[in-house]
Scaffold this motif. Structure first.
Motif, PDB file in Angstrom:
ATOM      1  N   TYR A 125      75.859  57.131  43.222  1.00 54.12           N
ATOM      2  CA  TYR A 125      76.092  55.419  43.209  1.00 54.12           C
ATOM      3  C   TYR A 125      76.655  54.756  43.849  1.00 54.12           C
ATOM      4  O   TYR A 125      76.078  53.925  44.198  1.00 54.12           O
ATOM      5  CB  TYR A 125      76.497  55.822  41.882  1.00 54.12           C
ATOM      6  N   GLU A 126      77.828  55.308  44.086  1.00 46.93           N
ATOM      7  CA  GLU A 126      78.985  53.932  45.209  1.00 46.93           C
ATOM      8  C   GLU A 126      77.779  53.616  46.311  1.00 46.93           C
ATOM      9  O   GLU A 126      78.312  52.712  46.753  1.00 46.93           O
ATOM     10  CB  GLU A 126      79.802  54.728  45.473  1.00 46.93           C
ATOM     11  N   ASP A 127      76.813  54.243  47.020  1.00 44.59           N
ATOM     12  CA  ASP A 127      76.690  54.112  48.202  1.00 44.59           C
ATOM     13  C   ASP A 127      75.438  52.298  48.197  1.00 44.59           C
ATOM     14  O   ASP A 127      74.867  51.514  48.801  1.00 44.59           O
ATOM     15  CB  ASP A 127      75.256  55.145  48.016  1.00 44.59           C
ATOM     16  N   PHE A 128      74.891  52.713  46.717  1.00 40.56           N
ATOM     17  CA  PHE A 128      73.862  51.008  47.044  1.00 40.56           C
ATOM     18  C   PHE A 128      74.676  50.332  45.362  1.00 40.56           C
ATOM     19  O   PHE A 128      73.915  49.200  44.594  1.00 40.56           O
ATOM     20  CB  PHE A 128      72.418  52.094  46.535  1.00 40.56           C
ATOM     21  N   ILE A 129      75.659  51.031  44.315  1.00 44.58           N
ATOM     22  CA  ILE A 129      75.838  49.505  43.439  1.00 44.58           C
ATOM     23  C   ILE A 129      76.175  48.194  44.034  1.00 44.58           C
ATOM     24  O   ILE A 129      75.934  47.088  43.006  1.00 44.58           O
ATOM     25  CB  ILE A 129      76.998  50.600  42.621  1.00 44.58           C
ATOM     26  N   LYS A 130      76.742  48.073  44.555  1.00 45.44           N
ATOM     27  CA  LYS A 130      77.235  46.662  44.797  1.00 45.44           C
ATOM     28  C   LYS A 130      76.158  46.005  45.676  1.00 45.44           C
ATOM     29  O   LYS A 130      76.574  45.118  45.675  1.00 45.44           O
ATOM     30  CB  LYS A 130      78.752  46.878  45.855  1.00 45.44           C
ATOM     31  N   LYS A 131      75.007  46.256  45.837  1.00 43.64           N
ATOM     32  CA  LYS A 131      73.575  45.638  46.854  1.00 43.64           C
ATOM     33  C   LYS A 131      73.459  45.459  45.262  1.00 43.64           C
ATOM     34  O   LYS A 131      73.501  45.193  44.395  1.00 43.64           O
ATOM     35  CB  LYS A 131      72.664  46.764  47.581  1.00 43.64           C
ATOM     36  N   ARG A 132      72.382  44.065  45.996  1.00 41.89           N
ATOM     37  CA  ARG A 132      71.850  42.926  45.308  1.00 41.89           C
ATOM     38  C   ARG A 132      70.201  42.778  45.932  1.00 41.89           C
ATOM     39  O   ARG A 132      69.662  42.513  44.468  1.00 41.89           O
ATOM     40  CB  ARG A 132      72.232  41.633  45.586  1.00 41.89           C
ATOM     41  N   PHE A 133      69.666  43.297  46.525  1.00 35.02           N
ATOM     42  CA  PHE A 133      68.862  42.711  46.871  1.00 35.02           C
ATOM     43  C   PHE A 133      67.596  44.832  47.257  1.00 35.02           C
ATOM     44  O   PHE A 133      68.894  45.520  48.668  1.00 35.02           O
ATOM     45  CB  PHE A 133      68.642  42.664  47.919  1.00 35.02           C
ATOM     46  N   ALA A 193      64.404  51.685  39.548  1.00 36.70           N
ATOM     47  CA  ALA A 193      64.131  50.180  39.769  1.00 36.70           C
ATOM     48  C   ALA A 193      64.841  49.861  38.289  1.00 36.70           C
ATOM     49  O   ALA A 193      66.244  48.927  38.358  1.00 36.70           O
ATOM     50  CB  ALA A 193      62.456  49.335  39.567  1.00 36.70           C
ATOM     51  N   ILE A 194      64.857  49.859  37.136  1.00 39.04           N
ATOM     52  CA  ILE A 194      65.709  50.090  36.486  1.00 39.04           C
ATOM     53  C   ILE A 194      66.884  50.431  35.940  1.00 39.04           C
ATOM     54  O   ILE A 194      67.882  49.649  35.178  1.00 39.04           O
ATOM     55  CB  ILE A 194      65.348  50.158  34.432  1.00 39.04           C
ATOM     56  N   SER A 195      67.441  51.291  36.837  1.00 45.56           N
ATOM     57  CA  SER A 195      68.346  52.316  36.588  1.00 45.56           C
ATOM     58  C   SER A 195      69.896  51.369  38.436  1.00 45.56           C
ATOM     59  O   SER A 195      71.027  51.477  37.763  1.00 45.56           O
ATOM     60  CB  SER A 195      68.559  53.132  37.907  1.00 45.56           C
ATOM     61  N   LEU A 196      68.696  50.766  38.758  1.00 38.70           N
ATOM     62  CA  LEU A 196      69.903  49.537  39.368  1.00 38.70           C
ATOM     63  C   LEU A 196      70.183  48.447  38.447  1.00 38.70           C
ATOM     64  O   LEU A 196      70.788  47.268  38.890  1.00 38.70           O
ATOM     65  CB  LEU A 196      69.164  49.349  40.789  1.00 38.70           C
ATOM     66  N   ASP A 197      70.221  47.675  37.895  1.00 37.59           N
ATOM     67  CA  ASP A 197      70.353  46.822  36.380  1.00 37.59           C
ATOM     68  C   ASP A 197      69.594  45.638  37.494  1.00 37.59           C
ATOM     69  O   ASP A 197      70.809  45.157  38.020  1.00 37.59           O
ATOM     70  CB  ASP A 197      71.998  47.014  36.117  1.00 37.59           C
ATOM     71  N   ALA A 198      68.829  45.421  37.894  1.00 29.42           N
ATOM     72  CA  ALA A 198      68.141  44.386  38.888  1.00 29.42           C
ATOM     73  C   ALA A 198      66.598  44.148  38.331  1.00 29.42           C
ATOM     74  O   ALA A 198      66.350  44.649  37.034  1.00 29.42           O
ATOM     75  CB  ALA A 198      68.324  44.307  39.879  1.00 29.42           C
ATOM     76  N   GLU A 199      66.605  42.428  38.360  1.00 31.77           N
ATOM     77  CA  GLU A 199      65.801  42.207  37.619  1.00 31.77           C
ATOM     78  C   GLU A 199      64.520  43.181  38.876  1.00 31.77           C
ATOM     79  O   GLU A 199      64.309  42.597  39.588  1.00 31.77           O
ATOM     80  CB  GLU A 199      65.442  40.283  38.309  1.00 31.77           C
ATOM     81  N   MET A 200      63.328  42.694  38.274  1.00 30.92           N
ATOM     82  CA  MET A 200      62.178  43.882  39.142  1.00 30.92           C
ATOM     83  C   MET A 200      60.969  42.942  39.593  1.00 30.92           C
ATOM     84  O   MET A 200      60.163  42.316  38.573  1.00 30.92           O
ATOM     85  CB  MET A 200      61.688  44.853  38.249  1.00 30.92           C
ATOM     86  N   ILE A 201      60.568  42.800  40.542  1.00 34.47           N
ATOM     87  CA  ILE A 201      59.381  42.551  40.869  1.00 34.47           C
ATOM     88  C   ILE A 201      58.402  43.101  41.541  1.00 34.47           C
ATOM     89  O   ILE A 201      59.032  44.019  42.173  1.00 34.47           O
ATOM     90  CB  ILE A 201      58.806  41.319  41.631  1.00 34.47           C
ATOM     91  N   THR A 202      57.412  43.156  41.557  1.00 34.00           N
ATOM     92  CA  THR A 202      56.298  43.951  42.347  1.00 34.00           C
ATOM     93  C   THR A 202      55.250  43.470  42.614  1.00 34.00           C
ATOM     94  O   THR A 202      54.842  42.195  42.025  1.00 34.00           O
ATOM     95  CB  THR A 202      56.213  45.126  41.909  1.00 34.00           C
ATOM     96  N   VAL A 203      54.035  43.482  43.481  1.00 30.30           N
ATOM     97  CA  VAL A 203      53.077  42.641  43.451  1.00 30.30           C
ATOM     98  C   VAL A 203      51.686  44.265  43.531  1.00 30.30           C
ATOM     99  O   VAL A 203      52.319  45.160  44.098  1.00 30.30           O
ATOM    100  CB  VAL A 203      53.051  42.499  45.217  1.00 30.30           C
TER     101      VAL A 203
END
Length: 186
Positions: free
Chosen positions: A87-95, A105-115
């Motif tokens: 989890y620590e490997d990517f939790i501080k990432k923003r993109f 994607a939902i587990s990343l606590d981020a706004e999701m987009i797709t095409v």
């Protein structure tokens, strides 16, 4: 109808500024390449881009990534990297821009987009990509298009069997699909 790059730019900008999940239906690669999303002048929060193969993913990633500081960009591109990471490997990432499904994607606590892309056009593009790329599946290199479309691929089925729906509903890989569909391993 084709969706020009400017509409894609507006849709992504709208998503980034409003903090909403956005699904952009894009069908024309040639029209998309004429515009850039990087013209959006803002600092977005956390974005998880669910990259669906052969649906403008690399193009959109290269447009969105410059909006973030280098240390804020997660360089994982595939589901197995998230599955095996701490989890620590990517939790501080923003993109995040990866071949992942909704569940990751939902587990990343981020706004999701797709095409999304027309499924038939996406499969045709995938066929020609696999024929030309070094590595990748061998069978498409040995088959004519019609044979490829009729063939059932166990090893690459996740890229062909209703892939867009599975990715935005649950997961990218066959094991993720089995978990949600009650499919057996056979």
């Amino acid at each position: 109808t084709n969706l020009p790059a400017v509409v894609l730019s507006i849709s992504v900008a709208h998503c980034l500024s409003r903090g909403t999940t956005s699904v952009v239906d894009v069908q024309s690669v040639s029209e998309r390449k004429s515009g850039t999303v990087s013209e959006v002048k803002m600092e977005p929060s956390r974005i998880a881009y669910v990259h669906i193969a052969k649906s403008a993913g690399t193009w959109l990633r290269t447009c969105l990534e410059p909006l973030f500081r280098a240390e804020d960009v997660c360089h994982f591109r595939f589901q197995h990297q998230f599955d095996s990471a701490k989890y620590e490997d990517f939790i501080k990432k923003r993109f995040f821009s990866a071949h992942i499904g909704f569940d990751t994607a939902i587990s990343l606590d981020a706004e999701m987009i797709t095409v999304l892309r027309n499924p038939f056009d996406r499969i045709i593009s995938l066929y020609y990509y696999w024929r030309e790329v070094n590595g990748g599946p061998i069978l498409p290199k040995q088959m004519e298009l019609e044979e490829f479309l009729d063939y059932h691929f166990d090893d690459i089925g996740q890229d062909m069997d209703n892939a867009q729906t599975w990715q935005i509903a649950h997961g990218y890989t066959i094991p993720h699909r089995r978990k949600h569909s009650g499919m057996s391993k056979d």
